[in-house]
Design a protein around this motif. Structure first.
Motif, PDB file in Angstrom:
ATOM      1  N   LEU A   1       0.830  -1.212   0.000  1.00  0.00           N
ATOM      2  CA  LEU A   1       0.000   0.000   0.000  1.00  0.00           C
ATOM      3  C   LEU A   1       0.866   1.264   0.000  1.00  0.00           C
ATOM      4  N   LEU A   2       1.933   1.249   0.795  1.00  0.00           N
ATOM      5  CA  LEU A   2       2.783   2.431   0.941  1.00  0.00           C
ATOM      6  C   LEU A   2       3.891   2.496  -0.108  1.00  0.00           C
ATOM      7  N   GLN A   3       3.998   1.435  -0.907  1.00  0.00           N
ATOM      8  CA  GLN A   3       5.013   1.370  -1.962  1.00  0.00           C
ATOM      9  C   GLN A   3       6.424   1.514  -1.392  1.00  0.00           C
ATOM     10  N   ILE A   4       6.681   0.752  -0.329  1.00  0.00           N
ATOM     11  CA  ILE A   4       8.008   0.716   0.286  1.00  0.00           C
ATOM     12  C   ILE A   4       8.426  -0.739   0.439  1.00  0.00           C
ATOM     13  N   ASP A   5       9.667  -0.951   0.782  1.00  0.00           N
ATOM     14  CA  ASP A   5      10.184  -2.313   0.910  1.00  0.00           C
ATOM     15  C   ASP A   5       9.642  -2.986   2.168  1.00  0.00           C
ATOM     16  N   VAL A   6       9.362  -4.281   2.068  1.00  0.00           N
ATOM     17  CA  VAL A   6       8.955  -5.065   3.240  1.00  0.00           C
ATOM     18  C   VAL A   6      10.043  -4.964   4.299  1.00  0.00           C
ATOM     19  N   GLY A   7       9.637  -4.760   5.525  1.00  0.00           N
ATOM     20  CA  GLY A   7      10.591  -4.630   6.623  1.00  0.00           C
ATOM     21  C   GLY A   7      11.049  -3.211   6.883  1.00  0.00           C
ATOM     22  N   SER A   8      10.643  -2.263   6.029  1.00  0.00           N
ATOM     23  CA  SER A   8      11.007  -0.855   6.269  1.00  0.00           C
ATOM     24  C   SER A   8      10.361  -0.374   7.568  1.00  0.00           C
ATOM     25  N   PRO A   9      11.005   0.582   8.243  1.00  0.00           N
ATOM     26  CA  PRO A   9      10.426   1.074   9.499  1.00  0.00           C
ATOM     27  C   PRO A   9       9.213   1.968   9.227  1.00  0.00           C
ATOM     28  N   VAL A  10       8.127   1.711   9.943  1.00  0.00           N
ATOM     29  CA  VAL A  10       6.939   2.566   9.872  1.00  0.00           C
ATOM     30  C   VAL A  10       6.527   2.946  11.288  1.00  0.00           C
ATOM     31  N   VAL A  11       5.891   4.100  11.386  1.00  0.00           N
ATOM     32  CA  VAL A  11       5.321   4.565  12.647  1.00  0.00           C
ATOM     33  C   VAL A  11       3.828   4.257  12.621  1.00  0.00           C
ATOM     34  N   VAL A  12       3.312   3.731  13.711  1.00  0.00           N
ATOM     35  CA  VAL A  12       1.905   3.359  13.812  1.00  0.00           C
ATOM     36  C   VAL A  12       1.239   4.236  14.871  1.00  0.00           C
ATOM     37  N   ILE A  13       0.189   4.947  14.455  1.00  0.00           N
ATOM     38  CA  ILE A  13      -0.612   5.720  15.400  1.00  0.00           C
ATOM     39  C   ILE A  13      -1.948   5.026  15.557  1.00  0.00           C
ATOM     40  N   GLU A  14      -2.219   4.574  16.753  1.00  0.00           N
ATOM     41  CA  GLU A  14      -3.487   3.916  17.063  1.00  0.00           C
ATOM     42  C   GLU A  14      -4.365   4.913  17.799  1.00  0.00           C
ATOM     43  N   ARG A  15      -5.532   5.179  17.251  1.00  0.00           N
ATOM     44  CA  ARG A  15      -6.420   6.186  17.840  1.00  0.00           C
ATOM     45  C   ARG A  15      -7.764   5.573  18.205  1.00  0.00           C
ATOM     46  N   LEU A  16      -8.228   5.866  19.420  1.00  0.00           N
ATOM     47  CA  LEU A  16      -9.582   5.526  19.843  1.00  0.00           C
ATOM     48  C   LEU A  16     -10.340   6.830  20.032  1.00  0.00           C
ATOM     49  N   ALA A  17     -11.370   7.034  19.224  1.00  0.00           N
ATOM     50  CA  ALA A  17     -12.166   8.255  19.269  1.00  0.00           C
ATOM     51  C   ALA A  17     -13.497   7.973  19.946  1.00  0.00           C
ATOM     52  N   CYS A  18     -13.952   8.909  20.781  1.00  0.00           N
ATOM     53  CA  CYS A  18     -15.164   8.719  21.580  1.00  0.00           C
ATOM     54  C   CYS A  18     -16.117   9.896  21.420  1.00  0.00           C
ATOM     55  N   ASP A  19     -17.387   9.669  21.791  1.00  0.00           N
ATOM     56  CA  ASP A  19     -18.359  10.754  21.762  1.00  0.00           C
ATOM     57  C   ASP A  19     -18.320  11.532  23.063  1.00  0.00           C
ATOM     58  N   TYR A  20     -19.241  12.464  23.237  1.00  0.00           N
ATOM     59  CA  TYR A  20     -19.221  13.329  24.416  1.00  0.00           C
ATOM     60  C   TYR A  20     -19.482  12.561  25.708  1.00  0.00           C
ATOM     61  N   ALA A  21     -20.162  11.419  25.608  1.00  0.00           N
ATOM     62  CA  ALA A  21     -20.433  10.613  26.797  1.00  0.00           C
ATOM     63  C   ALA A  21     -19.315   9.622  27.083  1.00  0.00           C
ATOM     64  N   GLY A  22     -18.291   9.593  26.234  1.00  0.00           N
ATOM     65  CA  GLY A  22     -17.170   8.689  26.446  1.00  0.00           C
ATOM     66  C   GLY A  22     -17.316   7.346  25.760  1.00  0.00           C
ATOM     67  N   ALA A  23     -18.397   7.144  24.977  1.00  0.00           N
ATOM     68  CA  ALA A  23     -18.597   5.866  24.281  1.00  0.00           C
ATOM     69  C   ALA A  23     -17.693   5.814  23.047  1.00  0.00           C
ATOM     70  N   PRO A  24     -16.991   4.694  22.823  1.00  0.00           N
ATOM     71  CA  PRO A  24     -16.111   4.588  21.651  1.00  0.00           C
ATOM     72  C   PRO A  24     -16.889   4.675  20.343  1.00  0.00           C
ATOM     73  N   LEU A  25     -16.369   5.444  19.406  1.00  0.00           N
ATOM     74  CA  LEU A  25     -16.979   5.596  18.087  1.00  0.00           C
ATOM     75  C   LEU A  25     -16.128   5.005  16.974  1.00  0.00           C
ATOM     76  N   GLU A  26     -14.820   5.122  17.105  1.00  0.00           N
ATOM     77  CA  GLU A  26     -13.937   4.732  16.010  1.00  0.00           C
ATOM     78  C   GLU A  26     -12.610   4.247  16.567  1.00  0.00           C
ATOM     79  N   TRP A  27     -12.100   3.188  15.947  1.00  0.00           N
ATOM     80  CA  TRP A  27     -10.745   2.730  16.246  1.00  0.00           C
ATOM     81  C   TRP A  27      -9.993   2.693  14.925  1.00  0.00           C
ATOM     82  N   ARG A  28      -8.867   3.383  14.870  1.00  0.00           N
ATOM     83  CA  ARG A  28      -8.100   3.386  13.627  1.00  0.00           C
ATOM     84  C   ARG A  28      -6.611   3.178  13.900  1.00  0.00           C
TER      85      ARG A  28
END
Length: 243
Positions: A200-227
């Motif tokens: 997908l990223l058009q880079i070599d297998v094993g190349s270093p990547v940074v991963v940002i894991e985000r959990l987004a919630c609504d105003y009541a604190g209920a989870p809406l999205e995990w990316r």
């Protein structure tokens, strides 16, 4: 039964804070709108103005509400547009910030894998929507994203062409589904890229990547999205101000 009535073991201001957060999450008031005055809320819930003020103070400190001098108390609209720039440097030749183009590669519904159901606080077997999205600059892939959403809350997404909705998903969540992302927590890790994401990223297998894991919630604190967003380490930057 409302949050205010559910658990009388909690202090009244805390129960009111929870009730107001639920009302906001259910769109009784929209982001940018004013909530009723403290006197009006005190009358509605048959409690003192002091208790209402204390509940509102908590919501202000949490970033859910904001007071505007002489105008009232408003639902705060969080700003996520610049979140990518905390970790990745996407700039033009003159140093200006560039927002990557968004390309939806896949959208499907399926039963939530165990890890997804746990993170999104869903019962086992709940149906979810899975999005695979690529972010590009000058037609070159810079981020590969996998996004998980509860199907019941985001069903309208399945009826539109997300490719035509622009590079930002949160405004689409709000306008189409009535789901407002109020807050998010992010975890940063690094890994060697797998074959799938290398392609997908058009880079070599094993190349270093940074991963940002985000959990987004609504105003009541209920989870809406995990990316999970993966980007090549060459674009990575970390910026924090320490005082």
């Amino acid at each position: 039964m409302s949050a205010f009535q559910r658990d009388d073991r909690l202090p009244r201001y805390q129960r009111l804070r929870d009730e107001l957060a639920e009302q906001i999450a259910q769109n009784r008031w929209r982001p940018g709108e004013a909530i009723p005055t403290e006197a009006a809320l005190a009358s509605e819930y048959a409690i003192s103005v002091g208790t209402v003020r204390k509940a509102i103070d908590v919501l202000v400190s949490e970033g859910v509400l904001e007071r505007q001098q002489g105008r009232g108390t408003f639902i705060r609209r969080p700003q996520f547009q610049s979140s990518l720039f905390r970790f990745f440097r996407f700039q033009g030749l003159n140093g200006e910030r560039l927002v990557p183009e968004s390309r939806i590669l896949a959208m499907e519904t399926l039963q939530a894998p165990l890890a997804v159901s746990q993170v999104l606080s869903l019962p086992a077997g709940t149906e979810v929507i899975r999005l695979v999205r690529l972010r590009l600059l000058n037609a070159q892939p810079v981020l590969a994203e996998e996004i998980w959403l509860p199907k019941s809350r985001f069903l309208p997404l399945l009826t539109v062409n997300l490719q035509r909705q622009g590079p930002l998903l949160y405004p689409v969540y709000e306008s189409l589904c009535g789901q407002v992302v109020a807050r998010a927590s992010e975890t940063l890790t690094a890994e060697a890229v797998t074959a799938v994401h290398a392609r997908l990223l058009q880079i070599d297998v094993g190349s270093p990547v940074v991963v940002i894991e985000r959990l987004a919630c609504d105003y009541a604190g209920a989870p809406l999205e995990w990316r999970r967003s993966r980007g090549h380490a060459s674009h990575f930057r970390y910026n924090v101000e320490i005082r």
